[in-house]
Design a protein around this motif. Structure first.
Motif, PDB file in Angstrom:
ATOM      1  N   LEU A  23       0.034   6.772   1.186  1.00 42.23           N
ATOM      2  CA  LEU A  23      -0.574   6.408   2.247  1.00 42.23           C
ATOM      3  C   LEU A  23      -0.935   4.924   2.661  1.00 42.23           C
ATOM      4  N   ARG A  24      -1.334   4.274   1.533  1.00 42.27           N
ATOM      5  CA  ARG A  24      -1.627   2.909   1.472  1.00 42.27           C
ATOM      6  C   ARG A  24      -0.574   2.193   1.810  1.00 42.27           C
ATOM      7  N   ARG A  27       0.422   2.775   5.618  1.00 38.57           N
ATOM      8  CA  ARG A  27      -0.701   1.856   6.497  1.00 38.57           C
ATOM      9  C   ARG A  27      -0.416   0.364   6.246  1.00 38.57           C
ATOM     10  N   THR A  28      -0.105  -0.074   5.128  1.00 39.66           N
ATOM     11  CA  THR A  28       0.294  -1.626   5.158  1.00 39.66           C
ATOM     12  C   THR A  28       1.641  -1.883   5.938  1.00 39.66           C
ATOM     13  N   VAL A  31       0.581  -2.013   9.479  1.00 38.06           N
ATOM     14  CA  VAL A  31      -0.334  -3.251   9.923  1.00 38.06           C
ATOM     15  C   VAL A  31       0.477  -4.390  10.008  1.00 38.06           C
ATOM     16  N   TYR A  87       4.871   4.922   9.985  1.00 34.95           N
ATOM     17  CA  TYR A  87       4.346   5.968  10.670  1.00 34.95           C
ATOM     18  C   TYR A  87       4.814   7.197  10.167  1.00 34.95           C
ATOM     19  N   ARG A  90       3.733   7.992   6.633  1.00 32.43           N
ATOM     20  CA  ARG A  90       2.494   8.797   6.440  1.00 32.43           C
ATOM     21  C   ARG A  90       2.467   9.986   6.967  1.00 32.43           C
TER      22      ARG A  90
END
Length: 100
Positions: A23-24, A27-28, A31, A87, A90
């Motif tokens: 998940l990190r 997310r990275t 972003v 996306y 995740r």
């Protein structure tokens, strides 16, 4: 020490054991992809909207409209690709977490 996974299934197995790492990463990617896409958008608006000249590093002369369009399209498309991949990673990891 274990060998790294070779197939995508092995990567998802590692992430399913510890989903916070995946998940990190997702997310990275989202972003970073958003920032890259926004950079391409800002360059497009600056050049085509306000007439700011963008210099070609190879020649030292202002870049042509086609070169700027290609560069900004690559930045925007690459950024959106990273957002999409983050996306889906995740979504896949959260789906495994709920069903497991």
């Amino acid at each position: 020490m274990n060998a790294p996974p070779v197939k995508p299934r092995g990567v998802f197995n590692i992430f399913s054991r510890n989903p916070t790492v995946g998940l990190r990463i997702a997310r990275t990617w989202m972003v970073a992809g958003s920032l890259i896409a926004l950079l391409g958008l800002a360059m497009s608006v600056a050049h085509f909207g306000y007439g700011v000249a963008i210099e070609n590093n190879d020649t030292g002369l202002p870049a042509t409209t086609d070169e700027v369009l290609l560069t900004t399209s690559l930045l925007g498309g690459g950024g959106l690709l990273f957002v999409t991949l983050g996306y889906f990673l995740r979504r896949k990891l959260l789906g495994q977490k709920r069903s497991g």
